[in-house]
Motif scaffolding. Sequence first.
Motif, PDB file in Angstrom:
ATOM      1  N   UNK A 499      -2.958   0.539  -3.219  1.00 11.12           N
ATOM      2  CA  UNK A 499      -3.203   0.964  -4.598  1.00 11.12           C
ATOM      3  C   UNK A 499      -4.393   1.932  -4.600  1.00 11.12           C
ATOM      4  N   UNK A 500      -4.518   2.710  -5.663  1.00  8.67           N
ATOM      5  CA  UNK A 500      -5.546   3.752  -5.719  1.00  8.67           C
ATOM      6  C   UNK A 500      -6.411   3.559  -6.952  1.00  8.67           C
ATOM      7  N   UNK A 501      -7.743   3.475  -6.744  1.00  6.07           N
ATOM      8  CA  UNK A 501      -8.682   3.428  -7.875  1.00  6.07           C
ATOM      9  C   UNK A 501      -9.407   4.766  -7.941  1.00  6.07           C
ATOM     10  N   UNK A 514     -10.016   8.988  -4.696  1.00  6.17           N
ATOM     11  CA  UNK A 514      -9.658   7.610  -5.032  1.00  6.17           C
ATOM     12  C   UNK A 514      -9.958   6.721  -3.836  1.00  6.17           C
ATOM     13  N   UNK A 515     -10.202   5.447  -4.131  1.00  2.99           N
ATOM     14  CA  UNK A 515     -10.363   4.461  -3.060  1.00  2.99           C
ATOM     15  C   UNK A 515      -9.066   3.690  -2.904  1.00  2.99           C
ATOM     16  N   UNK A 516      -8.594   3.571  -1.669  1.00 12.70           N
ATOM     17  CA  UNK A 516      -7.363   2.825  -1.389  1.00 12.70           C
ATOM     18  C   UNK A 516      -7.692   1.341  -1.294  1.00 12.70           C
ATOM     19  N   UNK A 517      -7.022   0.530  -2.095  1.00 12.86           N
ATOM     20  CA  UNK A 517      -7.238  -0.914  -2.128  1.00 12.86           C
ATOM     21  C   UNK A 517      -5.903  -1.603  -1.885  1.00 12.86           C
ATOM     22  N   UNK A 518      -5.846  -2.446  -0.848  1.00 16.29           N
ATOM     23  CA  UNK A 518      -4.580  -3.025  -0.422  1.00 16.29           C
ATOM     24  C   UNK A 518      -4.082  -4.057  -1.431  1.00 16.29           C
ATOM     25  N   UNK A 519      -2.780  -4.065  -1.616  1.00 16.66           N
ATOM     26  CA  UNK A 519      -2.083  -5.049  -2.433  1.00 16.66           C
ATOM     27  C   UNK A 519      -0.819  -5.474  -1.697  1.00 16.66           C
ATOM     28  N   UNK A 520      -0.424  -6.710  -1.951  1.00 14.25           N
ATOM     29  CA  UNK A 520       0.824  -7.218  -1.359  1.00 14.25           C
ATOM     30  C   UNK A 520       1.810  -7.469  -2.493  1.00 14.25           C
ATOM     31  N   UNK A 521       2.866  -6.705  -2.494  1.00 11.89           N
ATOM     32  CA  UNK A 521       3.909  -6.859  -3.513  1.00 11.89           C
ATOM     33  C   UNK A 521       4.858  -7.962  -3.048  1.00 11.89           C
ATOM     34  N   UNK A 522       4.452  -9.220  -3.295  1.00 13.81           N
ATOM     35  CA  UNK A 522       5.181 -10.373  -2.791  1.00 13.81           C
ATOM     36  C   UNK A 522       6.475 -10.551  -3.581  1.00 13.81           C
ATOM     37  N   UNK A 523       7.579 -10.844  -2.903  1.00 18.22           N
ATOM     38  CA  UNK A 523       8.858 -10.942  -3.612  1.00 18.22           C
ATOM     39  C   UNK A 523       8.927 -12.090  -4.612  1.00 18.22           C
ATOM     40  N   UNK A 524       8.131 -13.143  -4.417  1.00 16.97           N
ATOM     41  CA  UNK A 524       8.172 -14.286  -5.335  1.00 16.97           C
ATOM     42  C   UNK A 524       6.936 -14.386  -6.205  1.00 16.97           C
ATOM     43  N   UNK A 712     -14.500   2.417 -11.511  1.00 15.77           N
ATOM     44  CA  UNK A 712     -14.588   1.122 -12.179  1.00 15.77           C
ATOM     45  C   UNK A 712     -13.511   0.995 -13.225  1.00 15.77           C
ATOM     46  N   UNK A 713     -13.454  -0.191 -13.835  1.00 14.06           N
ATOM     47  CA  UNK A 713     -12.388  -0.465 -14.787  1.00 14.06           C
ATOM     48  C   UNK A 713     -12.470   0.413 -16.025  1.00 14.06           C
ATOM     49  N   UNK A 714     -13.677   0.878 -16.373  1.00 13.50           N
ATOM     50  CA  UNK A 714     -13.749   1.737 -17.557  1.00 13.50           C
ATOM     51  C   UNK A 714     -13.040   3.060 -17.291  1.00 13.50           C
ATOM     52  N   UNK A 715     -13.091   3.507 -16.047  1.00 10.34           N
ATOM     53  CA  UNK A 715     -12.339   4.716 -15.686  1.00 10.34           C
ATOM     54  C   UNK A 715     -10.867   4.355 -15.505  1.00 10.34           C
ATOM     55  N   UNK A 716     -10.602   3.412 -14.608  1.00 15.78           N
ATOM     56  CA  UNK A 716      -9.224   2.974 -14.377  1.00 15.78           C
ATOM     57  C   UNK A 716      -9.225   1.797 -13.413  1.00 15.78           C
ATOM     58  N   UNK A 717      -8.329   0.885 -13.645  1.00 15.88           N
ATOM     59  CA  UNK A 717      -8.067  -0.151 -12.660  1.00 15.88           C
ATOM     60  C   UNK A 717      -7.304   0.468 -11.491  1.00 15.88           C
ATOM     61  N   UNK A 718      -7.268  -0.205 -10.346  1.00 12.45           N
ATOM     62  CA  UNK A 718      -6.433   0.302  -9.255  1.00 12.45           C
ATOM     63  C   UNK A 718      -4.981   0.381  -9.708  1.00 12.45           C
ATOM     64  N   UNK A 719      -4.312   1.486  -9.383  1.00 12.03           N
ATOM     65  CA  UNK A 719      -2.938   1.701  -9.827  1.00 12.03           C
ATOM     66  C   UNK A 719      -2.054   1.975  -8.620  1.00 12.03           C
ATOM     67  N   UNK A 720      -0.768   1.695  -8.788  1.00 11.62           N
ATOM     68  CA  UNK A 720       0.196   2.001  -7.734  1.00 11.62           C
ATOM     69  C   UNK A 720       0.258   3.517  -7.557  1.00 11.62           C
ATOM     70  N   UNK A 721       0.565   3.991  -6.344  1.00 11.08           N
ATOM     71  CA  UNK A 721       0.599   5.447  -6.117  1.00 11.08           C
ATOM     72  C   UNK A 721       1.457   6.197  -7.124  1.00 11.08           C
ATOM     73  N   UNK A 722       2.563   5.587  -7.521  1.00  8.53           N
ATOM     74  CA  UNK A 722       3.443   6.261  -8.468  1.00  8.53           C
ATOM     75  C   UNK A 722       2.885   6.365  -9.871  1.00  8.53           C
ATOM     76  N   UNK A 723       1.835   5.581 -10.171  1.00  7.19           N
ATOM     77  CA  UNK A 723       1.242   5.592 -11.501  1.00  7.19           C
ATOM     78  C   UNK A 723       0.017   6.490 -11.588  1.00  7.19           C
ATOM     79  N   UNK A 724      -0.381   7.096 -10.475  1.00  9.86           N
ATOM     80  CA  UNK A 724      -1.604   7.897 -10.499  1.00  9.86           C
ATOM     81  C   UNK A 724      -1.444   9.146 -11.365  1.00  9.86           C
TER      82      UNK A 724
END
Length: 744
Positions: A499-501, A514-524, A712-724
């Motif tokens: 994800x990108x902040x 942007x800073x790359x922050x790892x996320x796991x898109x878990x299927x469940x 920071x969150x006032x600018x934007x939360x971390x977003x998926x690459x497609x949402x940047x």
Amino acid sequence: MTESRRAPALVALAALPFVAYAAVVVVTGSFLGPARALWWVGLTGVLLLALRRPLRQREDRLAWFAVAGGVAAWFAGDLVNVYGIPLSLTGLPSVADMVFFAMYPLVLVAALRLARRSGARDRSRGASLDGPIVLIGGAAVATSFVVAPVWPHVGVAAATMPFALFYPVGDLVIIAACLLGLWRAGGYRRTALVVLATGVLLLGAGDTRYLVRTVEGGGKDLTSDLLWAAALLAMAAAGALGTRVAARPRAAASGVTLCSGLAATFVLVVASWADVPLGAVLLAAVALILCLLRLVAALREARQLADAQHRALRDETTGLPTARATEERLRELVRQEKPFALVLLDVGGYKQLRLALGQDLGTELLVQIAGRLAGDAVSAEFVARAGEDEFSVLVPLPDEDSERGVDRAAELVRCFDESFGLEGINVHARATAGVASFPRDGRTAAEVLSAVELSTSYGAAGGKEVAAYTRAMEDQARVRLALAGEIGDAFGAGEVIAYLQPQVSLADGRICGAEALVRWQHPRMGILTPDKFLPAIAHTNLMRRVTDTVLRQSAAQAVAWRPWGMTVSVNLAPSDLLDPELPDRVMRILHECGARPSEVRLEVTEDAVMADADRIAETLAELRRCGFHIAVDDFGQGHSSLARLRELPFDELKIDRAFLWRTADPSPAETAIVRAAVALAKDLALEVVAEGLETPDAWHRLRDMGCDSVQGYWVSRPVAPGMFDAFRAEWPERAPVAGAHLLG
């Protein structure tokens, strides 16, 4: 039926014919007819019992076949004695004797095979005297009370006396071998040797009784037969019972040795008023001297054991009780049903501090921490060292619902607020604490220890100073363990995503990267943040795969942003910095993606660098020579000194979110801390990025102080690459800078 129950049942079954034999002899007064048939049935059952172990199990098969052979030899000797024809040559043993003799070397071979050394053997030197004491003491008794009375009455048969004495002497030799085995052997063999020695001891008693009665003209009797039957049954059962009975071989060996010493003393006492052969007196004297040596060795070993137990309960470095002492105190309180809380303090970053300070100063730091905690404790509390960088404090509670443990943990954590003076250096250490109580969080000492360790690990991972145990932690621990097992498949499935902040320039509002922050898109479980799965794999090879995956995705993103000059920042884990191949790894990934080092920024934390500062400094210098921009992340949370910060090859300083203002009206002290951090970075010619921006007022304050960019969150939360792109489109309308634009 399980083997543990089947073995005693078979032994009891084998003993039944002998019980019936005794009953028939008592009733009829005859050893013939039905009595003799029951005797043969009993011996046959004993032989089958002896063969059962080597035929069913491979372990020590040769030894148990030797025991079975010895039983068979005795069986055959008895048959020859009853139905055979003895040799008529005067002075030679009978055919039955020759067959009986075959038993002794076979059983001796078995005892010696079972006495082989093992990892669980008794290492006591004094125990090695047990065998000789029994052998010599038994010889003294036999000489005094068996040989001496019998010898004058043998008349013309004196030439056969050595053969008659072979039986009790052979018994003594085998018993001595078994006792030697108790010192050398380990595991089930010790128990088996105890049972085997018992059988041989019974055999010797039967042989001695038979010899005395033969000289007196009485011959065999029921008592001799029952002693022999019990002896053979014990020897045959040694293999079966040896796997089941939890014997105390050292106690058994010591008991037999004590009896032998007392017997030797008795011989010497008798010699003072009766006619005892000189050889018996000498043997008894030697046995008694060996007993005295054994006593001296036992006293020395007892003193050494006491010293070892004291060392086990007292930490040599700090002088505090050890974890073992804490466990004993916990068990005592649990037995008394007294409520208590256990506080476990983890000194954060101690390993890095020790590496930075050196071993001697690192040890001195532990000593000072121990002294401070012990000085803060009240008389009823029990302070101990629980591990390399952990301390425990046992806090008595007025009742089981009291929250005194949590309050006390917070007070103990505050003991670390003041710095520690180490040879003119002021060192700041911090601690996190876990708390668990009895009986609320555990009904046993082990349960309380498990609960407090779990709460401490969760507190450290979550950044909490004090974490009280909850049942939910158990579920979370199981979830983490399950996730650690699943993440290996997540890479191939494309579930690990960077994800990108956004990072924005304070000067003109431009999106600079942007800073790359790892996320796991878990299927469940949906989107998982790093704190949910990274702690479980932080010290495994999977951590390297996480870094490589994020770096590869970030490099591809940087290539896409090249026309606008935007960069992507990637966090490196502590394990990455200790990898000597890191520069080659990073360059290879960038080459595969077509990215340039100037387009990817690498971030490291203070504590990660201090883990091995010299070695990591070389790695960072190599990365910088490759063209990478290096940033120190979470500045203010670690232990790096200002001098060390100046020596390391950093280009950027990121102020930790903990120092940024959460309100519109921060205190003068809070403002001074941030202003000092920015001024320090500027003096070192470093770019300054502030993390955790949450208010527009903070934006203007940071800009006025000279900070270069924020995230920071006032600018934007971390977003998926497609949402940047969506953020890029709406940011100009929200930016607090007139004419703010997306890209430069």
